[in-house]
Design an enzyme around this catalytic site. Structure first.
Site, PDB file in Angstrom:
ATOM      1  N   HIS A  55       0.849  -1.208   0.000  1.00 40.18           N
ATOM      2  CA  HIS A  55       0.000   0.000   0.000  1.00 40.18           C
ATOM      3  C   HIS A  55       0.872   1.242   0.000  1.00 40.18           C
ATOM      4  CE1 HIS A  55       0.669  -0.608   4.309  1.00 40.18           C
ATOM      5  NE2 HIS A  55       0.150   0.577   4.589  1.00 40.18           N
ATOM      6  N   HIS A  57       1.400   3.886   2.018  1.00 36.04           N
ATOM      7  CA  HIS A  57       1.961   4.625   3.168  1.00 36.04           C
ATOM      8  C   HIS A  57       3.487   4.680   3.082  1.00 36.04           C
ATOM      9  CE1 HIS A  57      -1.874   4.001   5.799  1.00 36.04           C
ATOM     10  NE2 HIS A  57      -1.951   5.076   5.028  1.00 36.04           N
ATOM     11  N   ASP A  59       5.847   4.425   5.178  1.00 41.05           N
ATOM     12  CA  ASP A  59       6.678   3.404   5.831  1.00 41.05           C
ATOM     13  C   ASP A  59       6.650   2.073   5.065  1.00 41.05           C
ATOM     14  OD1 ASP A  59       3.936   3.274   6.793  1.00 41.05           O
ATOM     15  OD2 ASP A  59       4.619   1.810   8.274  1.00 41.05           O
ATOM     16  N   HIS A  60       6.060   2.079   3.862  1.00 37.43           N
ATOM     17  CA  HIS A  60       6.050   0.892   2.992  1.00 37.43           C
ATOM     18  C   HIS A  60       6.627   1.172   1.608  1.00 37.43           C
ATOM     19  CE1 HIS A  60       3.468  -1.378   5.865  1.00 37.43           C
ATOM     20  NE2 HIS A  60       3.291  -0.136   6.261  1.00 37.43           N
ATOM     21  N   HIS A 113      -7.506  -0.886   5.492  1.00 37.56           N
ATOM     22  CA  HIS A 113      -6.484   0.004   6.075  1.00 37.56           C
ATOM     23  C   HIS A 113      -6.277   1.182   5.121  1.00 37.56           C
ATOM     24  CE1 HIS A 113      -2.822   1.239   8.141  1.00 37.56           C
ATOM     25  NE2 HIS A 113      -2.124   1.094   7.041  1.00 37.56           N
ATOM     26  N   ASP A 132      -0.146  -4.041   6.187  1.00 33.13           N
ATOM     27  CA  ASP A 132      -0.796  -3.574   7.416  1.00 33.13           C
ATOM     28  C   ASP A 132      -2.242  -4.042   7.502  1.00 33.13           C
ATOM     29  OD1 ASP A 132       1.549  -2.285   7.980  1.00 33.13           O
ATOM     30  OD2 ASP A 132       0.763  -0.250   7.729  1.00 33.13           O
ATOM     31  N   HIS A 170       4.796  -5.028  10.545  1.00 27.85           N
ATOM     32  CA  HIS A 170       5.188  -4.358  11.801  1.00 27.85           C
ATOM     33  C   HIS A 170       5.321  -5.352  12.948  1.00 27.85           C
ATOM     34  CE1 HIS A 170       4.654  -0.110  10.561  1.00 27.85           C
ATOM     35  NE2 HIS A 170       3.701  -0.586   9.771  1.00 27.85           N
TER      36      HIS A 170
HETATM   37 FE    FE Z   1       2.696   0.563   8.146  1.00 28.10          FE
HETATM   38 ZN    ZN Z   2       0.003   1.521   6.608  1.00 27.49          ZN
END
Ligand code: FE
Ligand code: ZN
Length: 257
Positions: A55, A57, A59-60, A113, A132, A170
């Protein structure tokens, strides 16, 4: 044979390198950051051929552009979010098969999400990379989706073989466990898992991957049918699973412990 390398990144992210030796293919799944991936590639002597993003975001996808610039890899992500995935080359849809050397990953739509969230399912290896959507003892927050939609995504995951290894993005298992215990304090398998998780964390070891079987037995977000959970949350047996799921998600959002 796939080799899967788990790389801790940022505060509590995991980036995965999936290496298929015969086809000379290596994919980075959800590269939060480029540096730890480049280091791992160097150590292993692997050449990055693909990035797979679950996805949009940061942090990905944070390592996307730098990794592509340095390795020339192809970035594979969901068509629906092509505007939000930096450097996207290959746009995929539900059911598409991604070839990784001789290995294959199937794309599963798992929105909730985010609206364009996908998972990568390596059926032969029974490995699921779910970003996530599902966590150890938890699930992602509903940033861009409705509970009913997320529940349908989780049901899709629930239907996979129980021996499936769940590689989420995570390390949240221990914190999630404190909430899970509040929702289902009488669950013996949960208590036993929490002991194992505590021991692993004391040793600085990951609790991921888990197996789907473990999650089915202990993760409250996969257990809205549980009579004990329904009773505790005040639902009758006539309520739909997604409604119970929505209440569990709602309580987790304001859980302080
Ligand atoms: Fe994440
Ligand atoms: Zn995320």
């Amino acid at each position: 044979m796939l080799e899967i390398l788990q790389i801790p990144a940022l505060h509590d992210n995991y980036i995965y390198l999936v290496h298929e030796p015969n086809g000379w293919a290596t994919a980075a799944i959800d590269p939060a950051d480029s540096e730890p991936v480049l280091q791992a590639l160097d150590q292993k002597g692997w050449k990055l051929t693909h990035i797979l993003n679950t996805h949009h975001h940061n942090d990905h996808v944070g390592g996307n552009v730098e990794l592509k610039r340095k390795t020339g890899c192809a970035i594979v992500a969901v068509a629906r979010d092509k505007e939000r995935i930096p450097g996207i080359d290959v746009e995929v849809h539900e059911g598409d098969i991604i070839g990784l050397g001789h290995a294959e990953a199937k794309v599963l739509d798992v929105p909730g999400h985010t609206s364009g969230h996908i998972a990568f399912w390596f059926e032969r290896e029974k490995a699921l990379f779910c970003g996530d959507t599902l966590f150890g003892l938890g699930c992602g927050r509903l940033f861009e989706g409705h509970a009913k939609e997320m529940w349908a995504s989780l049901e899709k995951i629930r239907a996979l073989p129980p021996e499936t290894r769940v590689y989420c993005a995570h390390e949240y298992t221990q914190a999630n466990g404190r909430f899970a215990l509040q929702i289902e304090p009488e669950n013996q398998a949960l208590k036993e898992r929490l002991n194992r998780v505590a021991t692993l964390r004391e040793q600085g070891l990951p609790t991921i991957p888990s197996t789907l079987q473990e999650e089915l037995a202990t993760n409250p977000f996969l257990r809205p049918h549980s009579p004990a959970i329904r009773h505790r949350l005040g639902f009758s047996n006539k309520a739909e699973d997604w409604q119970v799921f929505a209440e569990i998600r709602h309580r987790k959002d304001s859980f302080a412990g």
